[in-house]
Scaffold this motif. Structure first.
Motif, PDB file in Angstrom:
ATOM      1  N   ILE A 140      73.351  78.843  75.734  1.00  0.00           N
ATOM      2  CA  ILE A 140      72.437  77.810  76.221  1.00  0.00           C
ATOM      3  C   ILE A 140      73.023  77.242  77.519  1.00  0.00           C
ATOM      4  O   ILE A 140      74.155  77.543  77.887  1.00  0.00           O
ATOM      5  N   SER A 141      72.249  76.407  78.201  1.00  0.00           N
ATOM      6  CA  SER A 141      72.763  75.840  79.452  1.00  0.00           C
ATOM      7  C   SER A 141      73.836  74.784  79.182  1.00  0.00           C
ATOM      8  O   SER A 141      74.855  74.740  79.874  1.00  0.00           O
ATOM      9  N   GLY A 142      73.618  73.939  78.193  1.00  0.00           N
ATOM     10  CA  GLY A 142      74.602  72.911  77.893  1.00  0.00           C
ATOM     11  C   GLY A 142      74.217  72.137  76.647  1.00  0.00           C
ATOM     12  O   GLY A 142      73.047  72.125  76.250  1.00  0.00           O
ATOM     13  N   PRO A 143      75.172  71.461  75.998  1.00  0.00           N
ATOM     14  CA  PRO A 143      74.859  70.661  74.810  1.00  0.00           C
ATOM     15  C   PRO A 143      73.954  69.491  75.180  1.00  0.00           C
ATOM     16  O   PRO A 143      74.131  68.856  76.222  1.00  0.00           O
ATOM     17  N   GLY A 144      72.952  69.237  74.343  1.00  0.00           N
ATOM     18  CA  GLY A 144      72.030  68.150  74.605  1.00  0.00           C
ATOM     19  C   GLY A 144      70.965  68.485  75.624  1.00  0.00           C
ATOM     20  O   GLY A 144      70.146  67.639  75.975  1.00  0.00           O
ATOM     21  N   SER A 145      70.939  69.736  76.104  1.00  0.00           N
ATOM     22  CA  SER A 145      69.963  70.155  77.107  1.00  0.00           C
ATOM     23  C   SER A 145      68.643  70.537  76.448  1.00  0.00           C
ATOM     24  O   SER A 145      68.538  70.649  75.224  1.00  0.00           O
ATOM     25  N   SER A 146      67.624  70.761  77.285  1.00  0.00           N
ATOM     26  CA  SER A 146      66.343  71.202  76.735  1.00  0.00           C
ATOM     27  C   SER A 146      66.470  72.595  76.130  1.00  0.00           C
ATOM     28  O   SER A 146      65.788  72.921  75.147  1.00  0.00           O
ATOM     29  N   SER A 147      67.344  73.443  76.699  1.00  0.00           N
ATOM     30  CA  SER A 147      67.526  74.771  76.115  1.00  0.00           C
ATOM     31  C   SER A 147      68.163  74.654  74.728  1.00  0.00           C
ATOM     32  O   SER A 147      67.803  75.398  73.802  1.00  0.00           O
ATOM     33  N   ASP A 148      69.095  73.746  74.563  1.00  0.00           N
ATOM     34  CA  ASP A 148      69.701  73.451  73.264  1.00  0.00           C
ATOM     35  C   ASP A 148      68.620  73.032  72.272  1.00  0.00           C
ATOM     36  O   ASP A 148      68.524  73.552  71.152  1.00  0.00           O
ATOM     37  N   MET A 149      67.782  72.099  72.698  1.00  0.00           N
ATOM     38  CA  MET A 149      66.740  71.574  71.825  1.00  0.00           C
ATOM     39  C   MET A 149      65.734  72.661  71.433  1.00  0.00           C
ATOM     40  O   MET A 149      65.316  72.767  70.276  1.00  0.00           O
ATOM     41  N   LEU A 150      65.342  73.518  72.392  1.00  0.00           N
ATOM     42  CA  LEU A 150      64.358  74.559  72.106  1.00  0.00           C
ATOM     43  C   LEU A 150      64.924  75.610  71.151  1.00  0.00           C
ATOM     44  O   LEU A 150      64.210  76.108  70.275  1.00  0.00           O
ATOM     45  N   VAL A 151      66.197  75.943  71.311  1.00  0.00           N
ATOM     46  CA  VAL A 151      66.820  76.882  70.376  1.00  0.00           C
ATOM     47  C   VAL A 151      66.835  76.283  68.973  1.00  0.00           C
ATOM     48  O   VAL A 151      66.502  76.956  67.986  1.00  0.00           O
ATOM     49  N   ARG A 152      67.183  75.010  68.861  1.00  0.00           N
ATOM     50  CA  ARG A 152      67.199  74.345  67.556  1.00  0.00           C
ATOM     51  C   ARG A 152      65.812  74.358  66.922  1.00  0.00           C
ATOM     52  O   ARG A 152      65.660  74.636  65.723  1.00  0.00           O
ATOM     53  N   SER A 154      63.372  76.435  67.484  1.00  0.00           N
ATOM     54  CA  SER A 154      62.961  77.792  67.139  1.00  0.00           C
ATOM     55  C   SER A 154      63.658  78.314  65.893  1.00  0.00           C
ATOM     56  O   SER A 154      63.012  78.888  64.998  1.00  0.00           O
ATOM     57  N   VAL A 155      64.972  78.122  65.795  1.00  0.00           N
ATOM     58  CA  VAL A 155      65.683  78.675  64.639  1.00  0.00           C
ATOM     59  C   VAL A 155      65.357  77.903  63.366  1.00  0.00           C
ATOM     60  O   VAL A 155      65.309  78.485  62.269  1.00  0.00           O
ATOM     61  N   ARG A 156      65.119  76.604  63.485  1.00  0.00           N
ATOM     62  CA  ARG A 156      64.727  75.837  62.297  1.00  0.00           C
ATOM     63  C   ARG A 156      63.395  76.341  61.747  1.00  0.00           C
ATOM     64  O   ARG A 156      63.202  76.386  60.530  1.00  0.00           O
ATOM     65  N   LYS A 157      62.483  76.719  62.643  1.00  0.00           N
ATOM     66  CA  LYS A 157      61.200  77.275  62.175  1.00  0.00           C
ATOM     67  C   LYS A 157      61.421  78.586  61.426  1.00  0.00           C
ATOM     68  O   LYS A 157      60.602  78.953  60.567  1.00  0.00           O
ATOM     69  N   ALA A 158      62.492  79.292  61.753  1.00  0.00           N
ATOM     70  CA  ALA A 158      62.799  80.561  61.093  1.00  0.00           C
ATOM     71  C   ALA A 158      63.693  80.364  59.869  1.00  0.00           C
ATOM     72  O   ALA A 158      64.162  81.352  59.277  1.00  0.00           O
ATOM     73  N   GLY A 159      63.943  79.115  59.483  1.00  0.00           N
ATOM     74  CA  GLY A 159      64.742  78.835  58.300  1.00  0.00           C
ATOM     75  C   GLY A 159      66.235  78.880  58.528  1.00  0.00           C
ATOM     76  O   GLY A 159      67.017  78.979  57.570  1.00  0.00           O
ATOM     77  N   THR A 292      50.496  63.905  80.890  1.00  0.00           N
ATOM     78  CA  THR A 292      49.304  63.676  80.076  1.00  0.00           C
ATOM     79  C   THR A 292      49.664  63.373  78.623  1.00  0.00           C
ATOM     80  O   THR A 292      50.787  63.635  78.167  1.00  0.00           O
ATOM     81  N   LYS A 293      48.690  62.864  77.907  1.00  0.00           N
ATOM     82  CA  LYS A 293      48.871  62.587  76.481  1.00  0.00           C
ATOM     83  C   LYS A 293      49.178  63.866  75.715  1.00  0.00           C
ATOM     84  O   LYS A 293      50.013  63.871  74.799  1.00  0.00           O
ATOM     85  N   GLN A 294      48.515  64.976  76.091  1.00  0.00           N
ATOM     86  CA  GLN A 294      48.746  66.242  75.401  1.00  0.00           C
ATOM     87  C   GLN A 294      50.189  66.715  75.578  1.00  0.00           C
ATOM     88  O   GLN A 294      50.837  67.160  74.621  1.00  0.00           O
ATOM     89  N   LEU A 295      50.717  66.599  76.793  1.00  0.00           N
ATOM     90  CA  LEU A 295      52.110  66.967  77.030  1.00  0.00           C
ATOM     91  C   LEU A 295      53.050  66.100  76.194  1.00  0.00           C
ATOM     92  O   LEU A 295      54.025  66.593  75.622  1.00  0.00           O
ATOM     93  N   TYR A 296      52.757  64.820  76.146  1.00  0.00           N
ATOM     94  CA  TYR A 296      53.597  63.883  75.397  1.00  0.00           C
ATOM     95  C   TYR A 296      53.604  64.238  73.911  1.00  0.00           C
ATOM     96  O   TYR A 296      54.661  64.260  73.265  1.00  0.00           O
ATOM     97  N   GLU A 297      52.438  64.528  73.371  1.00  0.00           N
ATOM     98  CA  GLU A 297      52.339  64.867  71.953  1.00  0.00           C
ATOM     99  C   GLU A 297      53.014  66.200  71.649  1.00  0.00           C
ATOM    100  O   GLU A 297      53.634  66.362  70.588  1.00  0.00           O
ATOM    101  N   ASN A 298      52.913  67.163  72.576  1.00  0.00           N
ATOM    102  CA  ASN A 298      53.615  68.441  72.393  1.00  0.00           C
ATOM    103  C   ASN A 298      55.124  68.211  72.334  1.00  0.00           C
ATOM    104  O   ASN A 298      55.833  68.826  71.528  1.00  0.00           O
ATOM    105  N   ALA A 299      55.605  67.326  73.205  1.00  0.00           N
ATOM    106  CA  ALA A 299      57.035  67.018  73.216  1.00  0.00           C
ATOM    107  C   ALA A 299      57.471  66.374  71.903  1.00  0.00           C
ATOM    108  O   ALA A 299      58.539  66.697  71.365  1.00  0.00           O
ATOM    109  N   GLN A 300      56.669  65.461  71.388  1.00  0.00           N
ATOM    110  CA  GLN A 300      56.984  64.836  70.102  1.00  0.00           C
ATOM    111  C   GLN A 300      57.154  65.884  69.009  1.00  0.00           C
ATOM    112  O   GLN A 300      58.110  65.849  68.230  1.00  0.00           O
ATOM    113  N   VAL A 304      60.840  66.564  67.173  1.00  0.00           N
ATOM    114  CA  VAL A 304      60.985  66.316  65.737  1.00  0.00           C
ATOM    115  C   VAL A 304      61.302  67.627  65.024  1.00  0.00           C
ATOM    116  O   VAL A 304      62.170  67.681  64.149  1.00  0.00           O
ATOM    117  N   GLY A 305      60.629  68.704  65.439  1.00  0.00           N
ATOM    118  CA  GLY A 305      60.872  70.006  64.828  1.00  0.00           C
ATOM    119  C   GLY A 305      62.279  70.527  65.064  1.00  0.00           C
ATOM    120  O   GLY A 305      62.812  71.286  64.258  1.00  0.00           O
TER     121      GLY A 305
END
Length: 325
Positions: A140-152, A154-159, A292-300, A304-305
């Motif tokens: 990943i790029s770094g701890p606490g980064s968006s890449s860190d968050m996206l990996v988390r 994604s893998v949580r969705k895969a169990g 936009t509101k849609q972007l904000y809700e996608n981020a939420q 959380v995921g």
């Protein structure tokens, strides 16, 4: 929280970080109205609109000094330590600041409206899916980064538990991530354009997490609430200048290429044109700088995921986002 750990690291390293001077265009069409110091997490091609203001700011009446840092965690910690007027990072930084009470900041705009990163595995690893990452190392790029968050996320969705079942290693810039995958230092990792296409075309990697076009506010513009209250016109002016740049990049290919060549002087023009077409179509759409509101809700949903935050940690959009005219 990870950002609290990053603050200690940033405090020890901030003395070594300096603003990098850049030569501005000789064409001056407006007097400089305001100057800004900008911290950006892991700048890449998607950063061109703000880099246009850095390198050609005199044409828009602004002067930007840039501090480039790798990873949203470190960059957010530097901002939390009182450095910079503007922070450009994923919206997770704004949510994290609010939840931890670290910085009273507002989001005033967005540049990158897609997740941008994609999760890949090297062809030699024979990893074909996210579920097969269990027990593996992921760059990943770094701890606490968006890449860190996206990996988390994604893998949580895969169990998979990202803290127990995989090892994430911080590799810094997109170029470093590409090199690590190319040289088989890690079996999997995240990439952005143009390195993603380069690795796919070279048959170095396969995409196992296609997030590139996913709607997500991955580079928002944050300012401290006290600064915004004291000098609202300063930040409104910046947003107007950014919107002018976005429009000009979209409508004036000669200008867009001038910016791209300044940042990537050795890249072939054909490659730059292809990247500009993609960025206009995907990364910056609809190119108006508004969150936009849609972007904000996608981020939420993604935050959380990922397990990084609870739903109760994320404030209502009206408490965090300010639209400046």
């Amino acid at each position: 929280m990870r950002i609290l750990k990053s603050i200690t690291i940033a405090a020890m390293t901030i003395a070594a970080v300096s603003f990098i001077p850049h030569v501005h265009s000789q064409t001056t069409t407006k007097p400089i109205a305001y100057s800004y110091s900008v911290l950006e997490a892991t700048p890449a091609f998607h950063s061109l609109p703000m880099l246009a203001l850095r390198d050609f700011g005199a044409e828009f009446g602004v002067k930007l000094e840039y501090m480039d840092l790798q990873g949203g965690g470190e960059t957010g910690a530097v901002f939390a330590g009182g450095h910079g007027d503007i922070l450009m990072a994923g919206i997770d930084k704004a949510f994290g600041f609010k939840a931890a009470g670290l910085v009273d900041a507002k989001v005033i705009g967005v540049v990158l409206t897609s997740a941008n990163w994609s999760l890949v595995a090297t062809t030699k690893s024979n990893i074909k899916s996210v579920a097969e990452l269990k027990g593996k190392t992921v760059g990943i790029s770094g701890p606490g980064s968006s890449s860190d968050m996206l990996v988390r996320w994604s893998v949580r969705k895969a169990g998979i538990d990202p803290d127990r079942d995989i090892q994430m290693v911080a590799l810094g810039s997109p170029a470093n991530l590409y090199a690590a995958l190319e040289n088989d230092r890690v079996p999997a990792g995240v990439l952005v354009q143009p390195f993603l296409s380069r690795a796919i075309n070279a048959k170095t990697v396969n995409v196992i997490g296609d997030w590139e076009s996913m709607s997500y506010p991955n580079s928002v513009i944050m300012v401290r609430s006290k600064d915004l209250k004291e000098k609202p016109e300063k930040y409104a002016y910046l947003m107007r200048a950014l919107k002018q740049v976005l429009t000009k990049i979209k409508d004036d290919r000669a200008f867009a290429l001038r910016v791209a060549k300044k940042v990537y002087p050795n890249a072939p023009e054909s490659d730059l044109n292809a990247q500009l077409d993609f960025a206009i179509r995907v990364l910056w759409k609809p190119m108006d700088g508004q969150l936009t509101k849609q972007l904000y809700e996608n981020a939420q949903s993604v935050l959380v995921g990922s397990g990084r935050l609870k739903a109760s940690d994320i404030p209502p959009m009206a408490d965090l986002v300010v639209e400046l005219k």
